[in-house]
Design a protein around this motif. Structure first.
Motif, PDB file in Angstrom:
ATOM      1  N   ARG A   1       9.889  29.906 -11.936  1.00 28.95           N
ATOM      2  CA  ARG A   1       9.212  30.252 -13.195  1.00 28.95           C
ATOM      3  C   ARG A   1       7.998  29.351 -13.461  1.00 28.95           C
ATOM      4  O   ARG A   1       7.036  29.767 -14.116  1.00 28.95           O
ATOM      5  N   TYR A   2       8.039  28.117 -12.958  1.00 26.28           N
ATOM      6  CA  TYR A   2       6.939  27.185 -13.204  1.00 26.28           C
ATOM      7  C   TYR A   2       5.648  27.605 -12.495  1.00 26.28           C
ATOM      8  O   TYR A   2       4.575  27.071 -12.787  1.00 26.28           O
ATOM      9  N   LEU A   3       5.746  28.568 -11.591  1.00 25.50           N
ATOM     10  CA  LEU A   3       4.539  29.071 -10.933  1.00 25.50           C
ATOM     11  C   LEU A   3       3.605  29.736 -11.941  1.00 25.50           C
ATOM     12  O   LEU A   3       2.395  29.809 -11.725  1.00 25.50           O
ATOM     13  N   PHE A   4       4.170  30.221 -13.047  1.00 27.95           N
ATOM     14  CA  PHE A   4       3.360  30.893 -14.061  1.00 27.95           C
ATOM     15  C   PHE A   4       2.450  29.926 -14.819  1.00 27.95           C
ATOM     16  O   PHE A   4       1.463  30.347 -15.434  1.00 27.95           O
TER      17      PHE A   4
ATOM     18  N   THR B   1     -13.159  38.072 -20.895  1.00 25.85           N
ATOM     19  CA  THR B   1     -12.390  37.435 -21.973  1.00 25.85           C
ATOM     20  C   THR B   1     -11.062  38.161 -22.184  1.00 25.85           C
ATOM     21  O   THR B   1      -9.996  37.539 -22.233  1.00 25.85           O
ATOM     22  N   ILE B   2     -11.134  39.493 -22.292  1.00 29.25           N
ATOM     23  CA  ILE B   2      -9.914  40.292 -22.474  1.00 29.25           C
ATOM     24  C   ILE B   2      -8.998  40.137 -21.271  1.00 29.25           C
ATOM     25  O   ILE B   2      -7.778  39.968 -21.408  1.00 29.25           O
ATOM     26  N   GLY B   3      -9.586  40.182 -20.076  1.00 31.21           N
ATOM     27  CA  GLY B   3      -8.795  40.100 -18.851  1.00 31.21           C
ATOM     28  C   GLY B   3      -8.043  38.789 -18.728  1.00 31.21           C
ATOM     29  O   GLY B   3      -6.849  38.769 -18.390  1.00 31.21           O
ATOM     30  N   ILE B   4      -8.706  37.677 -18.994  1.00 30.17           N
ATOM     31  CA  ILE B   4      -8.059  36.365 -18.859  1.00 30.17           C
ATOM     32  C   ILE B   4      -6.960  36.192 -19.905  1.00 30.17           C
ATOM     33  O   ILE B   4      -5.895  35.623 -19.626  1.00 30.17           O
ATOM     34  N   ILE B   5      -7.185  36.717 -21.118  1.00 25.94           N
ATOM     35  CA  ILE B   5      -6.153  36.636 -22.158  1.00 25.94           C
ATOM     36  C   ILE B   5      -4.907  37.409 -21.737  1.00 25.94           C
ATOM     37  O   ILE B   5      -3.771  36.931 -21.886  1.00 25.94           O
ATOM     38  N   LEU B   6      -5.095  38.613 -21.196  1.00 21.55           N
ATOM     39  CA  LEU B   6      -3.954  39.408 -20.715  1.00 21.55           C
ATOM     40  C   LEU B   6      -3.251  38.702 -19.554  1.00 21.55           C
ATOM     41  O   LEU B   6      -2.017  38.655 -19.488  1.00 21.55           O
ATOM     42  N   PHE B   7      -4.035  38.152 -18.643  1.00 22.88           N
ATOM     43  CA  PHE B   7      -3.501  37.464 -17.467  1.00 22.88           C
ATOM     44  C   PHE B   7      -2.638  36.271 -17.886  1.00 22.88           C
ATOM     45  O   PHE B   7      -1.501  36.097 -17.406  1.00 22.88           O
TER      46      PHE B   7
ATOM     47  N   VAL C   1      -1.410  30.333 -16.778  1.00 26.28           N
ATOM     48  CA  VAL C   1      -1.668  30.078 -18.208  1.00 26.28           C
ATOM     49  C   VAL C   1      -2.899  29.184 -18.379  1.00 26.28           C
ATOM     50  O   VAL C   1      -3.689  29.349 -19.318  1.00 26.28           O
ATOM     51  N   LEU C   2      -3.094  28.257 -17.449  1.00 25.29           N
ATOM     52  CA  LEU C   2      -4.230  27.334 -17.529  1.00 25.29           C
ATOM     53  C   LEU C   2      -5.585  28.022 -17.435  1.00 25.29           C
ATOM     54  O   LEU C   2      -6.605  27.435 -17.785  1.00 25.29           O
ATOM     55  N   SER C   3      -5.600  29.280 -16.967  1.00 24.68           N
ATOM     56  CA  SER C   3      -6.874  29.994 -16.852  1.00 24.68           C
ATOM     57  C   SER C   3      -7.541  30.219 -18.209  1.00 24.68           C
ATOM     58  O   SER C   3      -8.751  30.469 -18.291  1.00 24.68           O
TER      59      SER C   3
END
Length: 465
Positions: free
Chosen positions: A170-173, A86-92, A177-179
């Protein structure tokens, strides 16, 4: 400690759901590492960066990713995987959101590092989850996860080319975000776990991170301050490793010469691979004037071939053994690098075929060295052994990207190392790939020399049986 009570909480349907979800998240993470390669020329152009400077888009990410992958593996022994993911995906995803609106190179680099801090949880835990919660099916799930990594690595360059070419890099990001969508499902399907007592050497991890970062700063910008900081931090890391009861890297692992040689061999092989992936997009823009989509297409055949080979790499190792497969893989690296070095400047469609030869070697090096490592370390140290293996491989990517980025600054060179090179107009690229040939030759020679007696011993054992 046994985790069998937790594994009983997952029924067959939950296992299938969790495996699918893991593969989807893993795809986002692996693609994030490869799809930015094709955007490097655009990033360098937008922010007016030299190759040595723009290399930190990859180098910074890989450095933090490397340290994090071993750190999260250790943390999983004490903290619930559900919490760590949970923490990892939020940081990612947070790093990706910042990167999406990055106004300058400093913000972009910070965003990539924040992404790496979170993204490292996913590959680190993707191999722990099957072992802990699906013990009866872990071999099958390991295979699915490995195939996903191979597929995503092939999908990354073409996705980066299409998105970056049609819109903006930039749209590669947005894909990262969808994760965030995965978090509620992970929290629902992953079993609850208690907190367990234990110690993680965060200070040791910090020392090794600063030591490598200092070395990379010296390589990319000749910073004497970076070199001093790196040497000082490494000295502190050695002191910490000798005095702390649970050091970040277990020194006893390195006393096994076969284990250490395998780690070094894999380091060189991965360096050659990351070097190729870093050099090719810059070469494609400089030599062929390809746009971002075309660079993705140039890399795509090799990446997809590596994905297909990756699915069968384990079977080849099981059938023929690690030793011949590893040697064959390094021969492919040398052959591919020689072809690229010789024919820089030929039409891109033919260059794609040369790149494909070298690309296919990477999953074979990974599968054969990983399999070999599991036979070289005791069963109770397999996790630590593989963790150190992953750490060294990721660091090799960071170091090679920094070195090749620094060397690419000398683009005015016209002297050809390869006597068969067809033109000296692109001597810098030809020479770098000639260097990769030498790197692979050193690696396979070292491996063959150290393992010669061990291979003979194993052959005699098999004949006696």
């Amino acid at each position: 400690m046994s985790h069998s009570p937790s594994s009983r909480l997952l029924n067959q349907k939950d296992k299938q759901r969790l495996t699918l979800l893991l593969c989807i998240i893993l795809t986002f993470t692996v693609m994030n590492g490869t799809m930015f390669n094709v955007a490097i020329p655009d990033i360098a152009e937008e922010f007016s960066l030299l190759p040595s400077q723009v290399s930190w888009v990859m180098t910074g990410y890989i450095l933090v990713f490397a340290i994090g992958s071993l750190m999260y593996g250790k943390l999983a022994d004490f903290y619930p995987i559900k919490t760590l993911l949970t923490i990892g995906i939020i940081l990612f995803a947070s790093g990706a959101a910042i990167g999406l609106f990055s106004p300058n190179y400093g913000v972009l680099l910070s965003a990539r590092i924040l992404q790496a801090m979170g993204g490292a949880t996913i590959p680190a835990l993707a191999f722990i989850i099957p072992a802990r919660f699906m013990p009866d099916e872990r071999g099958k799930v390991f295979g699915i996860v490995s195939s996903t990594v191979a597929f995503a690595s092939g999908l990354g360059p073409i996705t980066g080319g299409l998105v970056g070419g049609a819109f903006d890099w930039r749209y590669l990001f947005i894909l990262s975000v969808l994760s965030l969508i995965a978090i509620p499902f992970l929290r629902k399907w992953l079993p609850d776990e208690p907190h367990r007592k234990g110690t993680v050497d965060i200070l040791g991890a910090l020392f090794i991170a600063v030591s490598v970062a200092g070395l990379l700063l010296f390589i990319t910008s000749f910073s004497l301050l970076g070199l001093f900081a790196g040497i000082s931090a490494f000295s502190l890391f050695i002191w910490r490793m000798k005095t702390f009861h649970a050091p970040f890297i277990d020194p006893t692992m390195l006393k096994n010469k076969y284990y250490t040689t395998t780690i070094i061999t894999s380091f060189f092989g991965t360096s050659a691979m990351f070097g190729m992936i870093f050099i090719v997009p810059i070469m494609a823009r400089s030599v062929y004037d390809l746009n971002t989509v075309q660079i993705g297409l140039l890399l795509f055949p090799g990446a997809m071939a590596a994905g297909l080979i990756g699915q069968y790499g384990g079977k080849l190792v099981d059938r023929h053994g690690s030793y011949p497969i590893l040697k064959a893989a390094f021969i492919m690296v040398m052959a591919g690098s020689t072809l690229i070095s010789t024919f820089v400047g030929i039409p891109p469609v033919f260059m794609a075929a040369c790149i494909l030869v070298q690309y296919m070697a990477f999953p074979l090096i990974q599968s054969s060295t990983a399999n070999l490592l599991t036979s070289l370390v005791p069963a109770n140290q397999t996790g630590v052994g593989i963790g150190l293996f992953n750490l060294v491989n990721f660091l090799s990517g960071a170091i090679s990207s920094a070195i090749f980025g620094a060397l690419l600054d000398f683009s005015h060179i016209r002297f050809l190392i390869n006597p068969f090179g067809i033109t000296n107009d692109y001597a810098i690229y030809s020479n770098l790939f000639a260097g990769l040939v030498l790197l692979a030759l050193i690696a396979v020679s070292l491996f063959t020399f150290v393992f010669r007696n061990k291979v003979k011993h194993l052959e005699l054992q098999s004949q006696n049986l």
